[in-house]
Motif scaffolding. Structure first.
Motif, mmCIF file in Angstrom:
data_model
loop_
_atom_site.group_PDB
_atom_site.id
_atom_site.type_symbol
_atom_site.label_atom_id
_atom_site.label_comp_id
_atom_site.label_asym_id
_atom_site.label_seq_id
_atom_site.Cartn_x
_atom_site.Cartn_y
_atom_site.Cartn_z
ATOM 1 N N LEU A 2 35.701 33.100 43.416
ATOM 2 C CA LEU A 2 36.920 32.903 42.625
ATOM 3 C C LEU A 2 36.596 32.826 41.138
ATOM 4 O O LEU A 2 37.301 33.415 40.312
ATOM 5 C CB LEU A 2 37.616 31.620 43.089
ATOM 6 C CG LEU A 2 39.094 31.454 42.736
ATOM 7 C CD1 LEU A 2 39.931 32.539 43.389
ATOM 8 C CD2 LEU A 2 39.577 30.080 43.174
ATOM 9 N N PHE A 3 35.540 32.116 40.803
ATOM 10 C CA PHE A 3 35.117 31.975 39.407
ATOM 11 C C PHE A 3 34.782 33.339 38.808
ATOM 12 O O PHE A 3 35.219 33.681 37.695
ATOM 13 C CB PHE A 3 33.902 31.046 39.320
ATOM 14 C CG PHE A 3 33.351 30.894 37.930
ATOM 15 C CD1 PHE A 3 33.967 30.061 37.006
ATOM 16 C CD2 PHE A 3 32.229 31.612 37.527
ATOM 17 C CE1 PHE A 3 33.473 29.926 35.713
ATOM 18 C CE2 PHE A 3 31.717 31.481 36.239
ATOM 19 C CZ PHE A 3 32.336 30.638 35.327
ATOM 20 N N LEU A 4 34.022 34.153 39.555
ATOM 21 C CA LEU A 4 33.639 35.478 39.071
ATOM 22 C C LEU A 4 34.844 36.406 38.944
ATOM 23 O O LEU A 4 34.955 37.161 37.981
ATOM 24 C CB LEU A 4 32.595 36.095 40.012
ATOM 25 C CG LEU A 4 31.215 35.417 40.009
ATOM 26 C CD1 LEU A 4 30.337 35.986 41.114
ATOM 27 C CD2 LEU A 4 30.540 35.572 38.652
ATOM 28 N N LEU A 5 35.749 36.323 39.925
ATOM 29 C CA LEU A 5 36.946 37.162 39.876
ATOM 30 C C LEU A 5 37.838 36.803 38.704
ATOM 31 O O LEU A 5 38.453 37.671 38.080
ATOM 32 C CB LEU A 5 37.739 37.041 41.183
ATOM 33 C CG LEU A 5 37.318 37.971 42.320
ATOM 34 C CD1 LEU A 5 38.084 37.629 43.588
ATOM 35 C CD2 LEU A 5 37.560 39.435 41.953
ATOM 36 N N ASP A 6 37.921 35.517 38.402
ATOM 37 C CA ASP A 6 38.729 35.060 37.269
ATOM 38 C C ASP A 6 38.198 35.668 35.966
ATOM 39 O O ASP A 6 38.976 36.115 35.117
ATOM 40 C CB ASP A 6 38.720 33.538 37.194
ATOM 41 C CG ASP A 6 39.705 33.020 36.156
ATOM 42 O OD1 ASP A 6 40.881 33.407 36.213
ATOM 43 O OD2 ASP A 6 39.291 32.239 35.283
#
Length: 272
Positions: free
Chosen positions: A144-148
């Motif tokens: 999720l962090f990377l996608l954000d």
């Protein structure tokens, strides 16, 4: 329909006393409810619409989305439909919109059916985010962090993020096979999300809801389960009837449509 010089997409199903459906997100669209709530059309006229900038509705210039604007849109829709009073069916963020509208125009609301409720203030909205993060695995949090970060550079979409989050919104992952794909406007989601955190406080206006019958149908395994909703919502409107949907997550309409439709049939059929 053209409301305040902007086109808002509205669809109706069935005949009878109208029920206006308020979708979640913020930023989702009316298709979230379909085909799950269609059985209600056997007795009621279902009015489903896409909120500003969502689905097929026109975007707002300069992304000036707000809770206030959504309340205004709903009031314009009521007038356009020539309804003296409206029945509201609000899901997730839509449950908050229903309460916002009802505290602004209590005399215009007949009954309110809420599901996947959040609460009477931003406390519930923030708690939802916190509880969701608690449920997530370390691996999914990292994704999720990377996608954000990728989304900020235009290299990922909100749909990519939802693919990670979706399993946490249901009790049984098998349910996701039945979930209808619909669009999510990430800008609406962000802008109204920030507005909620800053300005969604209805606890001091709870008295305006006293004459409106309210039912809350909450999944037993919702991110905010019934016991939390009792303190976040029912504590302020004790006349509201809280019903637990067994073996169900946040997406009650998708996971347990028969139970939700049965409760809605009974609730809207009863005299006040």
């Amino acid at each position: 329909m053209t409301l305040n010089n902007n086109k808002v997409y509205v669809t109706t199903i069935g005949e009878g006393e109208p029920i206006v459906f308020l979708h979640g997100g913020p930023g989702s669209e009316h298709r979230f409810f379909l085909p799950y709530v269609k059985p209600l059309a056997a007795k009621y006229k279902l009015v489903l619409y896409d909120q500003r900038g969502c689905g097929k509705s026109d975007p707002i210039a300069d992304n000036q989305y707000s809770m206030e604007e959504e309340v205004r849109t709903l009031e314009l829709l009521r007038k356009e439909l020539e309804l003296e009073q409206i029945n509201l069916f609000g899901e997730s963020w839509g449950s908050m919109l229903a309460l916002l509208y009802a505290t602004s125009y209590p005399e215009k609301v007949n009954k309110i059916f809420l599901t996947a409720a959040i609460g009477m203030s931003a406390t519930g909205f923030k708690a939802f985010e916190q509880e969701l993060l608690k449920k997530m695995s370390f691996k999914d949090k990292a994704k999720l962090f990377l996608l954000d970060k990728k989304m900020q550079r235009g290299k990922a979409t909100i749909e990519n993020i939802l693919d990670i989050l979706d399993p946490y919104y249901v009790f049984s992952k098998d349910t996701l096979r039945n979930k209808v794909r619909y669009n999510m406007n990430s800008t609406v989601n962000h802008v109204i999300g920030e507005d909620i955190k800053k300005q969604y406080y209805l606890t001091e206006k709870a008295h305006k809801l006293l004459d409106i019958p309210i039912m809350v149908a909450q999944g037993s395994h919702d991110i905010l389960p019934p016991e939390k909703i009792h303190s976040l919502l029912v504590k302020y409107i004790p006349h509201a009837r809280l019903m637990e949907i067994k073996n169900c997550g946040h997406w009650t309409v998708v996971e347990k449509p028969n139970e939700i439709n049965s409760l809605a049939f009974q609730f809207f059929a009863r005299d006040k």
